[in-house]
Scaffold this active site. Structure first.
Site, short mmCIF file in Angstrom:
data_model
loop_
_atom_site.label_atom_id
_atom_site.label_comp_id
_atom_site.label_asym_id
_atom_site.label_seq_id
_atom_site.Cartn_x
_atom_site.Cartn_y
_atom_site.Cartn_z
N GLU A 18 0.84 -1.14 -0.05
CA GLU A 18 0.01 -0.09 0.04
C GLU A 18 0.97 1.19 0.12
O GLU A 18 1.91 1.29 0.70
CB GLU A 18 -0.94 -0.05 1.32
CG GLU A 18 -1.83 1.28 1.20
CD GLU A 18 -2.85 0.97 2.50
OE1 GLU A 18 -3.43 0.16 2.51
OE2 GLU A 18 -2.79 1.88 3.36
N THR A 49 -3.82 5.00 -1.44
CA THR A 49 -5.14 5.34 -0.51
C THR A 49 -5.24 6.70 -1.03
O THR A 49 -4.82 7.22 -2.03
CB THR A 49 -4.35 5.73 0.92
OG1 THR A 49 -3.46 6.60 0.90
CG2 THR A 49 -3.82 4.87 1.61
N ARG A 108 -15.88 4.15 3.33
CA ARG A 108 -16.48 5.26 3.62
C ARG A 108 -15.56 6.53 3.64
O ARG A 108 -15.98 7.58 3.28
CB ARG A 108 -17.09 5.27 4.93
CG ARG A 108 -18.20 6.29 5.35
CD ARG A 108 -18.59 6.23 6.74
NE ARG A 108 -17.49 6.52 7.39
CZ ARG A 108 -17.43 6.69 9.06
NH1 ARG A 108 -18.80 6.52 9.52
NH2 ARG A 108 -16.63 7.01 9.40
N ALA A 129 -19.82 2.32 3.50
CA ALA A 129 -19.30 1.74 2.33
C ALA A 129 -20.21 0.60 1.69
O ALA A 129 -19.83 0.38 0.44
CB ALA A 129 -17.95 0.97 2.89
C1 LIG Z 1 -7.37 -1.44 4.55
C2 LIG Z 1 -7.89 0.04 4.72
C3 LIG Z 1 -7.49 0.95 3.84
C4 LIG Z 1 -7.92 2.23 3.96
N1 LIG Z 1 -7.74 3.33 3.15
C5 LIG Z 1 -8.53 4.45 3.16
C6 LIG Z 1 -8.24 5.45 2.45
O1 LIG Z 1 -7.45 5.35 1.27
N2 LIG Z 1 -8.56 6.82 2.61
C7 LIG Z 1 -9.46 6.95 3.48
O2 LIG Z 1 -9.86 8.13 3.72
N3 LIG Z 1 -9.57 6.08 4.63
C8 LIG Z 1 -9.05 5.02 4.45
N4 LIG Z 1 -9.34 3.86 5.27
C9 LIG Z 1 -9.98 4.44 6.64
C10 LIG Z 1 -11.53 4.16 6.47
O3 LIG Z 1 -11.81 5.00 5.67
C11 LIG Z 1 -12.04 4.55 8.02
O4 LIG Z 1 -11.67 3.65 8.86
C12 LIG Z 1 -13.53 4.79 7.96
O5 LIG Z 1 -13.70 5.37 9.35
C13 LIG Z 1 -14.42 3.30 7.82
O6 LIG Z 1 -14.35 2.96 6.74
P1 LIG Z 1 -15.12 1.68 6.30
O7 LIG Z 1 -15.18 1.70 4.92
O8 LIG Z 1 -15.18 0.53 6.91
O9 LIG Z 1 -16.61 2.36 6.52
P2 LIG Z 1 -18.21 1.67 6.79
O10 LIG Z 1 -18.27 0.25 6.43
O11 LIG Z 1 -19.12 2.47 6.36
O12 LIG Z 1 -18.10 1.81 8.38
C14 LIG Z 1 -18.10 3.07 9.18
C15 LIG Z 1 -18.91 2.83 10.48
O13 LIG Z 1 -20.23 2.58 10.20
C16 LIG Z 1 -20.67 1.50 10.58
N5 LIG Z 1 -21.56 0.94 9.58
C17 LIG Z 1 -21.12 0.29 8.47
N6 LIG Z 1 -22.24 0.03 7.52
C18 LIG Z 1 -23.28 0.31 8.40
C19 LIG Z 1 -24.53 0.24 7.79
N7 LIG Z 1 -25.21 0.20 6.91
N8 LIG Z 1 -25.45 0.53 8.76
C20 LIG Z 1 -25.12 1.02 9.95
N9 LIG Z 1 -23.98 1.23 10.56
C21 LIG Z 1 -23.14 0.94 9.40
C22 LIG Z 1 -19.42 0.50 10.90
O14 LIG Z 1 -19.69 -0.46 12.11
C23 LIG Z 1 -18.45 1.68 11.14
O15 LIG Z 1 -18.56 2.02 12.79
C24 LIG Z 1 -8.86 2.63 5.25
C25 LIG Z 1 -9.04 1.54 6.25
C26 LIG Z 1 -8.59 0.36 6.02
C27 LIG Z 1 -8.93 -0.84 6.90
#
Ligand SMILES: Cc1cc2nc3c(=O)[nH]c(=O)nc-3n(C[C@H](O)[C@H](O)[C@H](O)COP(=O)(O)OP(=O)(O)OC[C@H]3O[C@@H](n4cnc5c(N)ncnc54)[C@H](O)[C@@H]3O)c2cc1C
Length: 292
Positions: A18, A49, A108, A129
């Site tokens: 990454e 990222t 997200r 997401a």
């Molecule tokens: C491998 C990896 C790569 C990353 N790369 C980046 C990047 O390039 N850029 C960046 O800005 N960030 C990045 N992040 C950070 C990430 O964007 C944050 O951690 C963010 O807070 C959560 O993203 P998510 O996609 O898991 O969101 P989601 O899956 O939407 O989750 C966010 C929160 O909402 C809750 N949730 C999810 N879906 C629902 C639903 N349908 N109903 C109710 N609650 C729900 C979850 O429990 C969680 O608490 C990365 C994280 C990881 C692990």
């Protein structure tokens, strides 16, 4: 050509790297040097990222497209819902498709300015997401990955909720997941097993060889994930000696990788910080058989 989930299901461990989009010409040169040095390991994919603002997002897109055009590597583009309407997200996804980038990590993202602040979606955008996964799926033949959190996402009420979220992402069309950086192998295995009981979603652990204690402490605070006391005490024991910290960091990452691979992790996703040396040291220590 094998897909990322196909590679993650094969017998040999997959290896991926990454990077983040560089801020200036000097950063860009360091990134390309790291990419060229890491290319020799023939990783299964490399990811870039996605930043919170317009200019850093443009750099992500530019670097990802350049990797697709000018290297032998398979790019995985990170994409977030931050500050974007659905129409804007469609545009970015379309641009990726046009430049041959077919693997997207659907995220997200966090609130810009204060990553641990309250999340507010764009008024014409997406809230979670899983919705982005569904949008990407509706737009073409993409391979979609998602984020996973062995230490439980900081806004999530429980591990069980996180598992439900991963199940929802899989049902929306995600075919693999990559975790936040792992420092506790048991927590990775716990999440992996709970998800495996529900869906066939390979989960690759994120691994970051620590080279600087202050930097990793700050990152773990921002991510809302604690560094285990056992890791901190091993790093603190060597104090301010930069090369000793590096050596211990590489050793810790090697041990974690060995344990997770022995327990069946499908691969390792190295968070490189746009540098190659520590990552290559861990890789070489593992002496992986990547021939089959
Ligand atoms: C491998 C990896 C790569 C990353 N790369 C980046 C990047 O390039 N850029 C960046 O800005 N960030 C990045 N992040 C950070 C990430 O964007 C944050 O951690 C963010 O807070 C959560 O993203 P998510 O996609 O898991 O969101 P989601 O899956 O939407 O989750 C966010 C929160 O909402 C809750 N949730 C999810 N879906 C629902 C639903 N349908 N109903 C109710 N609650 C729900 C979850 O429990 C969680 O608490 C990365 C994280 C990881 C692990």
């Amino acid at each position: 050509m094998a897909t990322i989930p196909g590679l993650l299901r094969s017998r040999r461990p997959s290896v991926s790297f990454e990077f983040f989009p560089p801020k200036d010409d000097e950063g860009e040169a360091a990134l390309w040097e790291a990419i060229r040095r890491l290319e020799r390991v023939r990783p299964d994919f490399v990811s870039v990222t996605y930043g919170a603002g317009g200019s850093t997002q443009d750099r992500t897109i530019r670097v990802t497209e350049r990797i697709a055009a000018e290297t032998t590597l398979t790019p995985l583009a990170h994409l977030t819902c931050v500050g974007a309407s659905v129409a804007q997200l469609r545009q970015v996804i379309g641009a990726y498709a046009a430049s041959g980038v077919s693997n997207i990590l659907a995220l997200r993202g966090d609130p810009p300015g204060n990553v641990r602040g309250a999340w507010t979606p764009h008024p014409e955008g997406l809230d979670h997401a899983d919705q982005l996964v569904a949008l990407i799926r509706s737009l073409g033949d993409f391979t979609i990955g998602v984020a996973a959190f062995p230490d439980v996402h900081p806004d999530s009420p429980s591990l069980e909720h996180d598992v439900e979220v991963l199940v929802r992402k899989a049902d929306a069309g995600a075919s693999f997941a990559v975790t936040q950086m792992v420092f506790d192998a048991d927590r990775y295995l716990r999440l992996r097993d709970l998800v495996a009981a529900r869906r066939d979603l390979p989960i690759t652990p994120g691994l970051m060889p620590v080279t600087n204690l202050r930097q990793i402490t700050r990152m773990s605070e921002l991510m809302g994930t604690p560094l285990p006391e056992s890791v901190v005490s091993r790093l603190e024991a060597v104090g301010e000696d930069a090369s000793a910290v590096r050596e211990v960091g590489v050793r810790i990452a090697t041990e974690l990788a060995e344990r997770m691979l022995a327990e069946g992790a499908p691969g390792l996703h190295f968070i490189t910080m746009n540098r190659s040396t520590a990552t290559l040291e861990v890789y070489d220590n593992l002496a992986l058989d990547v021939s089959s």
